[in-house]
Motif scaffolding. Structure first.
Motif, PDB file in Angstrom:
ATOM      1  N   THR A  17     -53.817  46.482  -2.902  1.00 50.96           N
ATOM      2  CA  THR A  17     -53.743  45.462  -3.945  1.00 50.96           C
ATOM      3  C   THR A  17     -54.877  44.450  -3.789  1.00 50.96           C
ATOM      4  N   ASP A  18     -55.071  43.652  -4.823  1.00 51.21           N
ATOM      5  CA  ASP A  18     -56.039  42.561  -4.734  1.00 51.21           C
ATOM      6  C   ASP A  18     -55.645  41.592  -3.623  1.00 51.21           C
ATOM      7  N   ASP A  19     -54.353  41.415  -3.427  1.00 47.43           N
ATOM      8  CA  ASP A  19     -53.875  40.537  -2.345  1.00 47.43           C
ATOM      9  C   ASP A  19     -54.252  41.084  -0.975  1.00 47.43           C
ATOM     10  N   ASP A  20     -54.204  42.402  -0.812  1.00 49.56           N
ATOM     11  CA  ASP A  20     -54.613  43.022   0.452  1.00 49.56           C
ATOM     12  C   ASP A  20     -56.088  42.753   0.736  1.00 49.56           C
ATOM     13  N   VAL A  21     -56.920  42.910  -0.293  1.00 46.38           N
ATOM     14  CA  VAL A  21     -58.356  42.688  -0.144  1.00 46.38           C
ATOM     15  C   VAL A  21     -58.621  41.225   0.156  1.00 46.38           C
ATOM     16  N   ARG A  22     -57.944  40.332  -0.533  1.00 46.48           N
ATOM     17  CA  ARG A  22     -58.115  38.887  -0.300  1.00 46.48           C
ATOM     18  C   ARG A  22     -57.694  38.504   1.109  1.00 46.48           C
ATOM     19  N   ALA A  23     -56.573  39.047   1.576  1.00 48.04           N
ATOM     20  CA  ALA A  23     -56.088  38.728   2.925  1.00 48.04           C
ATOM     21  C   ALA A  23     -57.080  39.199   3.985  1.00 48.04           C
TER      22      ALA A  23
END
Length: 71
Positions: A17-23
């Motif tokens: 997810t985009d959240d995974d990439v951001r984290a």
């Protein structure tokens, strides 16, 4: 490298997810800067670095070809 950054490509991760990439980007910038949370006078530079690493990570993952799998 920071051990809490997980691999974000198949077969290690199927749904990224985009959240995974951001984290991952945030963790990377925290590691190399030495700041968990930057001081107010460094916040803009820190946030900009996270965004740039996030974009570069997404571009890398989009362009990787994993043999035996279609994109």
């Amino acid at each position: 490298m920071c051990r809490s950054i997980k691999t974000l490509r198949p077969p290690y991760a199927e749904q990224v997810t985009d959240d995974d990439v951001r984290a991952a980007a945030l963790q990377y910038v925290r590691k190399i800067s030495g700041f968990r949370a930057p001081a107010p006078h460094n916040a803009a530079a820190f946030d900009r670095a996270v965004e740039e690493v996030e974009r570069a990570t997404a571009a890398l993952l989009d362009s990787l070809e994993v043999r035996g799998r279609s994109r």
